[in-house]
Design a protein around this motif. Structure first.
Motif, mmCIF file in Angstrom:
data_model
loop_
_atom_site.group_PDB
_atom_site.id
_atom_site.type_symbol
_atom_site.label_atom_id
_atom_site.label_comp_id
_atom_site.label_asym_id
_atom_site.label_seq_id
_atom_site.Cartn_x
_atom_site.Cartn_y
_atom_site.Cartn_z
ATOM 1 N N HIS A 55 50.338 42.696 32.665
ATOM 2 C CA HIS A 55 49.077 42.664 31.920
ATOM 3 C C HIS A 55 48.024 43.599 32.519
ATOM 4 N N SER A 56 48.446 44.733 33.048
ATOM 5 C CA SER A 56 47.506 45.641 33.706
ATOM 6 C C SER A 56 46.525 46.294 32.741
ATOM 7 N N ARG A 57 46.796 46.187 31.433
ATOM 8 C CA ARG A 57 45.892 46.757 30.436
ATOM 9 C C ARG A 57 45.093 45.680 29.699
ATOM 10 N N SER A 58 45.228 44.457 30.109
ATOM 11 C CA SER A 58 44.560 43.351 29.417
ATOM 12 C C SER A 58 43.113 43.221 29.860
ATOM 13 N N GLY A 59 42.386 42.343 29.178
ATOM 14 C CA GLY A 59 40.992 42.104 29.521
ATOM 15 C C GLY A 59 40.804 41.470 30.877
ATOM 16 N N GLY A 60 41.849 40.869 31.419
ATOM 17 C CA GLY A 60 41.736 40.224 32.725
ATOM 18 C C GLY A 60 42.151 41.099 33.891
ATOM 19 N N ALA A 61 42.523 42.355 33.615
ATOM 20 C CA ALA A 61 43.037 43.219 34.680
ATOM 21 C C ALA A 61 41.995 43.472 35.765
ATOM 22 N N GLY A 62 40.744 43.680 35.376
ATOM 23 C CA GLY A 62 39.708 43.930 36.370
ATOM 24 C C GLY A 62 39.573 42.781 37.351
ATOM 25 N N GLU A 63 39.606 41.563 36.828
ATOM 26 C CA GLU A 63 39.519 40.377 37.693
ATOM 27 C C GLU A 63 40.709 40.305 38.638
ATOM 28 N N ALA A 64 41.899 40.599 38.122
ATOM 29 C CA ALA A 64 43.107 40.548 38.951
ATOM 30 C C ALA A 64 43.060 41.599 40.054
ATOM 31 N N TYR A 65 42.631 42.810 39.714
ATOM 32 C CA TYR A 65 42.523 43.853 40.736
ATOM 33 C C TYR A 65 41.483 43.466 41.794
ATOM 34 N N TYR A 66 40.374 42.890 41.345
ATOM 35 C CA TYR A 66 39.355 42.456 42.317
ATOM 36 C C TYR A 66 39.919 41.407 43.264
ATOM 37 N N LEU A 67 40.581 40.399 42.717
ATOM 38 C CA LEU A 67 41.109 39.322 43.556
ATOM 39 C C LEU A 67 42.149 39.852 44.546
ATOM 40 N N ARG A 68 43.035 40.726 44.075
ATOM 41 C CA ARG A 68 44.054 41.266 44.976
ATOM 42 C C ARG A 68 43.426 42.153 46.038
ATOM 43 N N GLY A 69 42.450 42.971 45.639
ATOM 44 C CA GLY A 69 41.784 43.825 46.622
ATOM 45 C C GLY A 69 41.020 43.028 47.654
ATOM 46 N N ALA A 70 40.274 42.032 47.215
ATOM 47 C CA ALA A 70 39.509 41.203 48.150
ATOM 48 C C ALA A 70 40.443 40.431 49.070
ATOM 49 N N ALA A 71 41.549 39.943 48.523
ATOM 50 C CA ALA A 71 42.514 39.210 49.348
ATOM 51 C C ALA A 71 43.132 40.123 50.405
ATOM 52 N N ARG A 72 43.503 41.321 50.030
ATOM 53 C CA ARG A 72 44.094 42.263 50.994
ATOM 54 C C ARG A 72 43.083 42.635 52.081
ATOM 55 N N TYR A 73 41.840 42.801 51.706
ATOM 56 C CA TYR A 73 40.791 43.092 52.692
ATOM 57 C C TYR A 73 40.653 41.934 53.674
ATOM 58 N N ASN A 74 40.662 40.715 53.162
ATOM 59 C CA ASN A 74 40.572 39.552 54.047
ATOM 60 C C ASN A 74 41.804 39.412 54.930
ATOM 61 N N GLN A 75 42.970 39.752 54.407
ATOM 62 C CA GLN A 75 44.180 39.750 55.233
ATOM 63 C C GLN A 75 44.048 40.754 56.371
ATOM 64 N N ALA A 76 43.538 41.934 56.074
ATOM 65 C CA ALA A 76 43.374 42.962 57.107
ATOM 66 C C ALA A 76 42.413 42.489 58.189
ATOM 67 N N LYS A 77 41.316 41.847 57.796
ATOM 68 C CA LYS A 77 40.359 41.345 58.783
ATOM 69 C C LYS A 77 40.973 40.245 59.630
#
Length: 273
Positions: A55-77
């Motif tokens: 669903h990378s082209r769906s209306g929820g894609a932005g939210e999913a990318y944000y959650l994955r990016g924020a999670a990866r950043y927190n994992q790195a920290k």
């Protein structure tokens, strides 16, 4: 648990304006949000991966990318043990890419602000100061009046401007934080940084001057070339800190920080007046 996730999925589709996603996709996105809220960053990434695979082209894609990016950043920290020198750069790069996608695909100012603020933090932590400035400005444009995100973005923009040597411009932002968002943590932190004009290395904080003086003397006893001194700070109540050196450029202070850490492992760079 499944019922709760289903309710979240319905709510998210409503927030996204009837995003046209299937029930399964909505559950995946809601599950990613629930995992992130619980601090389960690995689970967040798994759920977001599953969602974006279809669903990378769906209306929820932005939210999913944000959650994955924020999670990866927190994992790195978390993996760095709190020391930014040991951030997983590959993981940070993945997080950066996700957050940039989140900004590009965001369909609300709130999501754009969250993604910009998080990418600002990541960029600051990885010393990409110019990108950090752009992202904090983006977040301010998106959610500038928000008492939480707006205040944080404005304060952090001031910190970035100090890194760039723009001390007076930074003061304008700090004063605005204190005026527009009084009483919060960003306003308290801004009060501690306003009117600063140089960098130093802090190598300890103490309740009494005697203890601070002894720590400063101990540090110079180990290396006579270290310019350690005691400084009194009024921050609600008097306290005394050990500062080493005074520098116009952040990079010079950071070089001194590395020297001081040979004797004081938690030494860090901070501003001084």
């Amino acid at each position: 648990m499944r019922a709760a996730v289903l309710v979240l999925a319905v709510v998210f589709c409503g927030m996204l304006g009837g995003c046209g996603m299937s029930e399964e996709a909505g559950q995946q996105l809601a599950g990613a949000n629930a995992a992130y809220s619980a601090g389960d960053y690995a689970g967040t990434v798994r759920q977001a991966d599953a969602f974006l695979a279809l669903h990378s082209r769906s209306g929820g894609a932005g939210e999913a990318y944000y959650l994955r990016g924020a999670a990866r950043y927190n994992q790195a920290k978390a993996r760095s043990g709190g020391d930014l020198e040991y951030l997983d750069r590959d993981l940070c790069q993945q997080a950066k890419s996700d957050l940039q996608q989140a900004i590009a695909k965001s369909n609300t100012s709130d999501l754009r602000g969250k993604a910009g603020l998080t990418l600002g933090h990541l960029s600051h932590d990885t010393d990409d100061i110019d990108l950090a400035e752009r992202m904090y400005r983006l977040a301010i444009d998106a959610v500038g009046k928000d008492p939480v995100m707006g205040a944080e973005a404005l304060y952090r923009l001031g910190c970035v401007l100090q890194r760039q040597g723009k001390w007076r411009d930074a003061d304008v932002r700090f004063q605005k934080v204190m005026y527009e968002f009084p009483g919060g943590e960003p306003a308290r932190a801004a009060a501690g940084r306003v009117n600063a004009n140089a960098w130093t290395v802090q190598a300890g904080a103490f309740a009494t001057r005697d203890n601070a003086d002894r720590a400063a003397a101990s540090l110079t006893g180990k290396d006579a070339s270290l310019p350690a001194r005691t400084v009194a700070i009024l921050d609600g109540q008097p306290r005394y800190v050990v500062h080493v050196g005074r520098y116009v450029k952040y990079e010079d202070a950071d070089t001194m920080r590395r020297r001081v850490r040979a004797f004081q492992s938690d030494a860090f760079v901070t501003v001084t007046k």
